[in-house]
Every structure is written in structure tokens, then in C-alpha cells.
Design a protein around this motif. Sequence first.
Motif, short mmCIF file in Angstrom:
data_model
loop_
_atom_site.label_atom_id
_atom_site.label_comp_id
_atom_site.label_asym_id
_atom_site.label_seq_id
_atom_site.Cartn_x
_atom_site.Cartn_y
_atom_site.Cartn_z
N PHE A 112 0.82 -1.22 0.00
CA PHE A 112 0.00 0.00 0.00
C PHE A 112 0.85 1.26 0.00
O PHE A 112 0.57 2.21 -0.75
N TYR A 116 0.51 3.98 -2.95
CA TYR A 116 -0.09 5.28 -2.66
C TYR A 116 0.91 6.42 -2.91
O TYR A 116 0.55 7.44 -3.50
N LEU A 135 -4.62 -0.29 -7.05
CA LEU A 135 -5.33 0.13 -5.84
C LEU A 135 -6.82 -0.19 -5.92
O LEU A 135 -7.45 -0.59 -4.92
N PHE A 146 -8.55 -2.22 3.16
CA PHE A 146 -8.03 -1.07 2.42
C PHE A 146 -8.15 0.21 3.24
O PHE A 146 -7.22 1.03 3.28
N ASP A 147 -9.28 0.40 3.91
CA ASP A 147 -9.47 1.59 4.74
C ASP A 147 -8.50 1.58 5.92
O ASP A 147 -7.95 2.63 6.30
N CYS A 149 -5.53 0.21 6.00
CA CYS A 149 -4.19 0.54 5.47
C CYS A 149 -4.08 2.03 5.18
O CYS A 149 -3.01 2.63 5.39
N THR A 150 -5.18 2.63 4.71
CA THR A 150 -5.16 4.07 4.44
C THR A 150 -4.95 4.87 5.72
O THR A 150 -4.11 5.78 5.78
N TYR A 153 -1.41 4.32 7.01
CA TYR A 153 -0.41 5.06 6.22
C TYR A 153 -0.41 6.54 6.59
O TYR A 153 0.67 7.15 6.72
N LYS A 154 -1.60 7.11 6.77
CA LYS A 154 -1.66 8.52 7.16
C LYS A 154 -1.03 8.74 8.53
O LYS A 154 -0.32 9.73 8.76
#
Length: 268
Positions: A112, A116, A135, A146-147, A149-150, A153-154
Motif C-alpha cells: 500500500f 499510494y 489500488l 483497504f481503509d 491501510c489508508t 499510512y496517514k
Amino acid sequence: MSVYHPQLAYCVVQFLEKDSTLTEIVIKGLLKFWPKTHSPKEVMFLNELEEILDVIEPHEFRKIMRPLFQQLARCVSSPHFQVAERALYFWNNDYIMTLISDNADVILPIMFGALYKNSKSHWNKTIHGLIYNALKLFMEMNQRLFDECTVRYKDERQRERAKMKEREEAWAALEQAAIANADKIKGQIPSANNQYSTEIDNEDLDVDPEALAETIKSLPEKGTTDEAEPVEAAVQRDLTRRKSFLPVDFETRKALIQHQQHKVDPST
């Protein structure tokens, strides 16, 4: 190598079809000797890797998926667009996508960040389209993962920014402390170079030619001549470095004189 590499890759695949237990050894060998500065060779390795994944068994895939996709993440982040493009073509392979879907909880967190980041920073627009396709496929596989990982990552990016800010503040504080310390030392201890140069300048300014001439006139005369030596010559002679004189041994001098006389008059 590009001439005979397809034949070598075909031989390797034939061995793996006969004995699937060799898959882990072969893939780890490829990852161990993965080229780092030769992009065409990286493309060849990716070609061979996809051919191996076409015949790999699911249980063998799970043994090597972590180091394999860590390397694929590095390839996706490659500034050479052919390397990144060839790595992203793995998401167009149906069998590989089946393997990825079955193990998305492990593969997606690995891929990811690279996907990204390069979806926004890679210079090639073709790579942007392939990354968005990958993606999208991950999102369709597992929306919840996926959410997660988002968000993860943030959070990592925010921690990196905070760490970078702390580092910059620490360096700024260190720089200010160094400047203050340098000013403090400069105020307490005079500079040796400046002091030396000032003393030389003062000595040059204190020289009085007339006083020097009077001092030389007052010195006792040397030599047998009664004629007074000019002031300029005396100054020049006084400022000239004199040679050192060795001490005279009178016994040695007397022996040398007798030796010279013996040479002149052999009968004595």
C-alpha cells in the motif's frame, strides 16, 4: 544475457513443474541476486518471476510472499518506468491475482505505501494509471482492510513529519547554541591572529629613523679607521644578519702554523 535468458527461464520453470518444492529456493535465489543498478536486467528478472508464479503452488506461494512483494514494492517505486511498469503488470495476471486475493491481509499492507506514494509522486503518467488500477483491485478485494491501510499510512506519515520537525528543531537549537557559545568564547579570549598582526603593526609605527640614527652614532666605533661610517651604511650593516664565528683553539692554530712552515722549509 538477454539472448539466452528466455531459454534459461524456460528450463527453470520445467524443473519447478516437476518438483514444486524447489520454488522457494529458486525465488529466494532470484531475490538474493536481484540487480540494483541495471534496469534491463531487473526487467528480465521480473519476466522470469512472473513465469515462475504462473506455475507456483498456493502453499509454496505463502512461503515466499513477504520477501517477494517487498521486492515488488521496491520495483514499483523505481524511477525507471520500465521496471515499475513491468512490476505493475503482475496485477493483470489472473492466477497471480487469485493468489494475492487469498493472501490480501499480508500483501496489501506491504504494497500500500509504495502504491499510494507513487500514485502522486511518480513522474510517468502511465505508471499512475497502472497504480490506480492496482489500488482499485485491492479495494474491491477487501474494502475494510483497504481503509485500515489508508488510516495506518496517514498515521505513519504524520509520525514521520513530527519526527522530521523534531529533528529540524533540534538542529536549529544546536546551531543557536553553537553561535552563542562562539560569541561567548570570542568575547573572553582574544584572537591570536589578530593580536599578532596588531603587534606587528604597532612595531612598524613605533620605528623612528632619526632616533635609530642617533643610537647608531652613539655606539663605539669598531675597526682601526678613524673615518666615521655613514649613518645609512651603519643602518644597513646593523640590519644585515651576521655570520656566526667559531671559537678559536690557540693550540690547534699553533700546530697548523708549524705544519705550514714545515712545508715551506723541509730542511727544518
